[in-house]
Design a protein around this motif. Structure first.
Motif, mmCIF file in Angstrom:
data_model
loop_
_atom_site.group_PDB
_atom_site.id
_atom_site.type_symbol
_atom_site.label_atom_id
_atom_site.label_comp_id
_atom_site.label_asym_id
_atom_site.label_seq_id
_atom_site.Cartn_x
_atom_site.Cartn_y
_atom_site.Cartn_z
ATOM 1 N N VAL A 125 49.708 37.864 43.854
ATOM 2 C CA VAL A 125 50.739 37.766 44.889
ATOM 3 C C VAL A 125 50.896 39.115 45.576
ATOM 4 N N ARG A 126 50.955 39.090 46.884
ATOM 5 C CA ARG A 126 51.106 40.322 47.654
ATOM 6 C C ARG A 126 52.497 40.931 47.468
ATOM 7 N N LYS A 127 52.534 42.261 47.279
ATOM 8 C CA LYS A 127 53.822 42.941 47.165
ATOM 9 C C LYS A 127 54.530 43.008 48.507
ATOM 10 N N VAL A 196 50.598 38.389 39.070
ATOM 11 C CA VAL A 196 50.180 39.789 39.179
ATOM 12 C C VAL A 196 50.378 40.207 40.630
ATOM 13 N N TYR A 197 51.113 41.282 40.845
ATOM 14 C CA TYR A 197 51.377 41.752 42.205
ATOM 15 C C TYR A 197 50.354 42.813 42.604
ATOM 16 N N TYR A 198 49.974 42.799 43.876
ATOM 17 C CA TYR A 198 48.983 43.756 44.370
ATOM 18 C C TYR A 198 49.223 44.040 45.840
ATOM 19 N N ASP A 199 48.643 45.142 46.312
ATOM 20 C CA ASP A 199 48.703 45.509 47.726
ATOM 21 C C ASP A 199 47.433 45.043 48.425
ATOM 22 N N ARG A 200 47.584 44.482 49.604
ATOM 23 C CA ARG A 200 46.449 43.977 50.372
ATOM 24 C C ARG A 200 46.012 45.038 51.375
#
Length: 318
Positions: A125-127, A196-200
């Motif tokens: 999932v995008r932060k 899980v959060y991540y930056d795109r």
């Protein structure tokens, strides 16, 4: 654990060398630290590309033991290409990712760790949406809000970057739908899940394969594939308009019978005709969309055909 990373590709010759290099380095590192098995690999799925994507995948599969390839007989769209990879990959856990390197590959290790703790589904999932334009951010978040209002179960700001266990893959195989919308199907599996959060990041190279027209089509696909709210909206609107029309008729009758103010005019005729005609056409159009989906589902046509395989250790498929 054998990990398979499934990557749909459509005209990705510009980004493919860098994508394969980064994914191989990632797998080598995970193997060296005992996170995944040495037989872990990447499966590139060529969705009927018109450039050199498939020839590059074949070359990579011959040069790198961790690279495998699947080629669809023609372009079938991102969701069908992704489904093909998921149904043909051999891993104990499968991660789907885009070829453009916008998804943070560092999140893959977090997904593997979450799976080791018991999650059958791990959503990437995008932060935030700092890299998007205002229009893209507004429409994307508005779309997730609209899906929620239409009672479609999706994960907010999640696209198709996720991990699925073998148990989840076999459950997914039971879905025989022609109109594929994996973002809505996967949450229905019901197995233990985590996020899980991540930056795109910005796209590494090439152009986006999802222009506005395709995004709107994909959005409509998600709504009509999982929600009956538009049909119920038609019923509600029909009842409301009918009551209003009935009230207007009573008022017109009262004016005609009990007052001297009745003046014949075109507005009292043309406005209701156009209003009701427009509503009827809108309702017929929405009903037609659902009927079209029923029509496609009853045909039971295959979602894809494989033309070739590379790096799987078996004979080439034609």
């Amino acid at each position: 654990m054998k990990l398979s990373i499934v990557v749909p590709c459509y005209n990705e010759e510009e980004v493919l060398p860098e994508t394969s290099r980064r994914l191989i380095e990632l797998l080598d590192d995970l193997v060296a630290r005992g996170k995944v098995g040495d037989d872990s690999h990447v499966v590139f799925v060529d969705d009927g590309s018109r450039d050199k994507t498939w020839s590059m995948i074949e070359d990579l599969s011959r040069q790198q033991r961790r690279i495998r390839g699947l080629k669809l007989s023609r372009n079938r769209g991102h969701q069908n290409a992704l489904l093909c990879g998921l149904m043909n990959a051999e891993g104990d856990a499968l991660i789907s990712a885009d070829a453009d390197l916008q998804d943070d590959l560092g999140a893959i290790e977090q997904m593997v760790d979450a799976h080791a703790k018991g999650s059958d589904v791990v959503y990437g999932v995008r932060k935030r949406r700092d890299t998007d334009t205002f229009f893209k951010r507004f429409t994307a978040e508005g779309y997730y809000w609209l899906l929620a209002k239409f009672k479609v179960q999706v994960v907010f700001n999640h696209a198709d970057y996720r991990l699925l266990s073998r148990r989840a893959i076999e459950a997914l195989r039971e879905f025989g739908e022609v109109n594929i919308f994996l973002r809505g199907i996967v949450p229905q599996l019901g197995f233990p899940s985590s996020i899980v959060y991540y930056d795109r990041a910005e796209r590494f190279a090439g152009e986006s394969k999802y222009p506005l027209r395709k995004m709107l089509s994909f959005a409509w696909q998600g709504i009509t594939s999982f929600s009956s709210v538009p049909l119920r909206f038609i019923t509600t609107m029909g009842v409301t308009i009918s009551m209003g029309s009935f009230g207007l008729a009573l008022w017109a009758l009262f004016v005609r019978l009990f007052t001297e103010e009745a003046v014949p005019g075109w507005a009292s005729v043309t406005v209701p005709i156009y209003l009701l005609g427009g509503i009827q056409l809108l309702c017929i159009g929405i009903l037609g969309e659902y009927l079209a989906k029923i029509y496609m589902e009853t045909k039971r046509r295959p979602a894809f055909f494989l033309e070739k395989r590379a790096g799987f250790g078996d004979a080439e498929t034609r």
